[in-house]
Enzyme design. Structure first.
Site, short mmCIF file in Angstrom:
data_model
loop_
_atom_site.label_atom_id
_atom_site.label_comp_id
_atom_site.label_asym_id
_atom_site.label_seq_id
_atom_site.Cartn_x
_atom_site.Cartn_y
_atom_site.Cartn_z
CG ASN A 209 -0.19 -0.11 2.50
OD1 ASN A 209 0.54 0.80 2.86
ND2 ASN A 209 -0.33 -1.24 3.20
CG ASP A 306 -6.36 -6.16 13.89
OD1 ASP A 306 -5.45 -5.56 14.50
OD2 ASP A 306 -7.39 -5.60 13.47
CB VAL A 308 -3.14 -2.90 16.79
CG1 VAL A 308 -4.57 -2.78 16.36
CG2 VAL A 308 -2.85 -1.92 17.91
CE LYS A 338 -11.35 0.78 11.37
NZ LYS A 338 -10.78 1.61 10.36
O1 C5P Z 1 -9.12 -2.00 10.97
P1 C5P Z 1 -8.19 -1.00 10.42
O2 C5P Z 1 -7.16 -1.58 9.49
O3 C5P Z 1 -8.80 0.23 9.87
O4 C5P Z 1 -7.43 -0.48 11.74
C1 C5P Z 1 -6.29 0.28 11.71
C2 C5P Z 1 -5.44 -0.02 12.92
O5 C5P Z 1 -5.28 -1.42 13.07
C3 C5P Z 1 -4.06 0.53 12.82
O6 C5P Z 1 -3.59 0.85 14.11
C4 C5P Z 1 -3.27 -0.63 12.22
O7 C5P Z 1 -1.90 -0.56 12.55
C5 C5P Z 1 -3.94 -1.81 12.87
N1 C5P Z 1 -3.95 -3.05 12.06
C6 C5P Z 1 -3.18 -4.13 12.47
N2 C5P Z 1 -3.21 -5.30 11.78
C7 C5P Z 1 -3.98 -5.41 10.67
C8 C5P Z 1 -4.77 -4.34 10.24
C9 C5P Z 1 -4.72 -3.16 10.95
O8 C5P Z 1 -2.47 -4.00 13.48
N3 C5P Z 1 -3.98 -6.55 10.01
#
Ligand code: C5P
Length: 394
Positions: A209, A306, A308, A338
Site C-alpha cells: 500500500n 490484526d 494491534v 475499532k
Molecule cells: O481496521 P483497520 O485496518 O482500519 O485499523 C487500523 C489499525 O489497526 C491501525 O492501528 C493498524 O496498525 C492496525 N492493524 C493491524 N493489523 C492489521 C490491520 C490493521 O495491526 N492486520
C-alpha cells in the site's frame, strides 16, 4: 524542537571546521539562535565572517578584556545557552577544557559554563585520538557530565585512515536533541510499528500500500528523544530512525506480528501505526509466474492477523495500546467501533488524505471522549500524540 533555542558552538582549529559551518547553518535554519566562539587556530581555517553570515550573530574570537561589557555579556549568554557543542573538538581543546586552562575566550567560557549540556564532537589524527593523554582527557570530561559524538572512522585529512573524522553533522544534530529534551519517558519501554507491509506473490510481484511510515518513524524518534527505550518495527521504505531507536526492519504482516509480539510483551506502550496489509496471497510462489496466454486470473487471498488487536489481547499486554484509524468519513464513529473491536485504549483517527502527504492532525478518540488534534506538521502531530498517551497514565 530547536526553534528559539540558544546554542553555543565552540569551534576548534581543525580542517573539519568547514563541516561545522554546515552544522551552524542547519541549526539556524531549524530556528535556533546560534552563537559561535572560535579559537585563534579555527580562524586560520575559516574566517569568523562565514559563521556570522550563517548565524546572523556576531562571532567572538579573542579573550580581550573580560571586564568589557560585550565580552562579559557573551559569557553570560554561554551560561544561559540551552546547549553547547564543541566542534571540531581538537586534542588541544579537549586537553585545555579537561584541565581548566582558560587561555582564550572559548576555554574561559567552558570553565564557567556549568549548566547547559555539552556535546563534544572530536576530530583529530587517529594516533592523537588513541593517545593515552586524549583518552584520559575524554574520561575526565565525560565524568564531568559532558557528552561525546564520534569521531567516525575513515580517511583523514592527513592521508591516514582510522578513527578521527568529525561525526556527520546530521548525527551531531540528532545526538543534540535528546540532550535538550525533557526526559519524561525515561524508564519506559515503548514499542511502535510503522510503514506498509509487503506480501509476496512470487519472487517478483508483491501486494502492498501507499503508507510512507513517516508518522510511525517520527513517533519512535520523538519517544526516544524524550527518554523512552523504543523498539520500532518498520515496514519497507520507512524513513531512517534516530540512533537511540532499536529498529527492526520487516516485510510481511506475519514477520511484523512476530517482531511486535516479541518486543511488546510487558512493555509500557504499544502504538500500531503500520498500514498492515489486510490480506496476503494464500499461496506464494517461487520464481516468476509466467503469464502464458491467460487473459483473466483469479487469485485467492487469506486474511492477515490484526496485529494491534493481537497485542491488545495477549496475556502480557502492554500497559497502553494505541491504534490508528485512517478514514474518509464519519471518522470518530468508525474509530470508536475499532476501539471496541480491537480492545485498545485509544485510537488516533485521521483522514486518509494524511497518508503519504505532509498533512497532519486528527482526533484522539477514547471510549467516552474525543479531542481534536491540530498540528501544522507531522512532527508536531507525533509530539501531541505522545502527550495524549502520557496523560493516560496521570
Ligand atoms: O481496521 P483497520 O485496518 O482500519 O485499523 C487500523 C489499525 O489497526 C491501525 O492501528 C493498524 O496498525 C492496525 N492493524 C493491524 N493489523 C492489521 C490491520 C490493521 O495491526 N492486520
Amino acid at each position: 524542537m530547536l526553534n528559539g533555542k540558544r546554542i553555543l558552538i565552540g569551534i576548534g582549529g581543525g580542517i573539519a571546521v568547514y563541516k561545522v559551518a554546515e552544522l551552524a547553518r542547519m541549526l539556524s535554519k531549524a530556528g535556533a539562535d546560534v552563537h559561535c566562539v572560535m579559537t585563534r587556530s579555527a580562524c586560520e581555517f575559516v574566517t569568523p565572517l562565514t559563521f556570522e553570515a550563517l548565524t546572523g550573530n556576531q562571532v567572538f574570537t579573542e579573550l580581550f578584556d573580560l571586564t568589557s561589557e560585550r565580552e562579559m555579556g557573551h559569557i553570560a549568554l554561554a551560561r544561559q545557552a540551552d546547549a553547547v557543542i564543541i566542534a571540531p573538538a581538537t586534542a588541544s581543546l579537549l586537553a585545555r577544557i579537561a584541565h581548566g586552562i582558560a587561555d582564550d575566550l572559548l576555554t574561559t567560557i567552558m570553565q564557567v559554563c556549568d549548566k547547559p549540556p555539552v556535546l563534544l564532537a572530536p576530530a583529530m589524527n587517529t594516533s592523537m585520538w588513541e593517545s593515552e593523554a586524549t583518552r584520559r582527557n575524554m574520561a575526565t570530561l565525560k565524568q564531568r557530565g559532558m557528552h561525546c559524538v564520534g569521531p567516525d572512522e575513515g580517511e583523514l585529512a592527513c592521508g591516514e585512515s582510522g578513527a578521527g573524522r568529525l561525526a556527520d553533522v546530521r548525527t551531531i544534530l540528532s545526538e543534540l536533541l535528546p540532550l535538550m529534551a525533557e526526559h519524561d519517558l525515561h524508564g519506559q519501554r515503548w514499542v511502535i510499528n510503522g510503514g506498509p507491509t509487503v506480501e509476496a506473490w512470487d519472487d517478483v510481484r508483491i501486494l502492498t500500500n501507499r503508507a510512507s511510515g513517516m508518522l510511525g518513524a517520527l513517533l519512535a524518534d520523538r519517544a526516544a528523544i524524550r527518554g523512552a527505550n523504543v523498539s520500532f518495527i518498520a515496514g519497507p521504505g520507512t524513513p531512517a530512525s534516530h540512533a537511540h531507536v532499536k529498529r527492526m526492519d520487516v516485510e510481511s504482516a506475519e514477520q511484523m506480528l512476530r517482531a511486535c509480539e516479541q518486543e511488546a510483551a510487558d512493555s509500557d506502550v504499544f502504538i500500531g501505526t503500520a498500514a498492515v496489509s489486510d490480506f496476503r496471497f494464500r499461496d506464494s510462489l517461487h520464481g516468476k509466474l509466467k503469464r502464458g496466454d491467460m487473459q483473466t486470473m483469479m487469485i485467492e487471498l487469506s486474511a492477515n492477523p490484526d496485529i494491534v488487536a493481537h497485542i491488545a489481547n495477549m496475556p502480557s499486554r502492554p500497559g497502553r495500546v494505541i491504534a490508528f484509524a485512517a478514514e474518509s468519513d464519519n471518522h470518530i464513529a468508525h474509530a470508536r467501533s475499532k476501539l471496541l473491536n480491537k480492545h485498545v485504549d485509544a485510537i488516533v483517527a485521521n483522514d486518509i488524505s494524511n497518508m503519504g502527504s505532509n498533512l497532519a492532525g486528527g482526533w484522539w478518540v477514547r471510549n467516552d471522549s474525543e479531542q481534536t488534534i491540530t498540528a501544522d506538521s507531522k512532527s508536531a502531530f507525533a509530539e501531541q500524540i505522545i502527550n495524549h498517551i502520557t496523560e493516560l497514565n496521570r
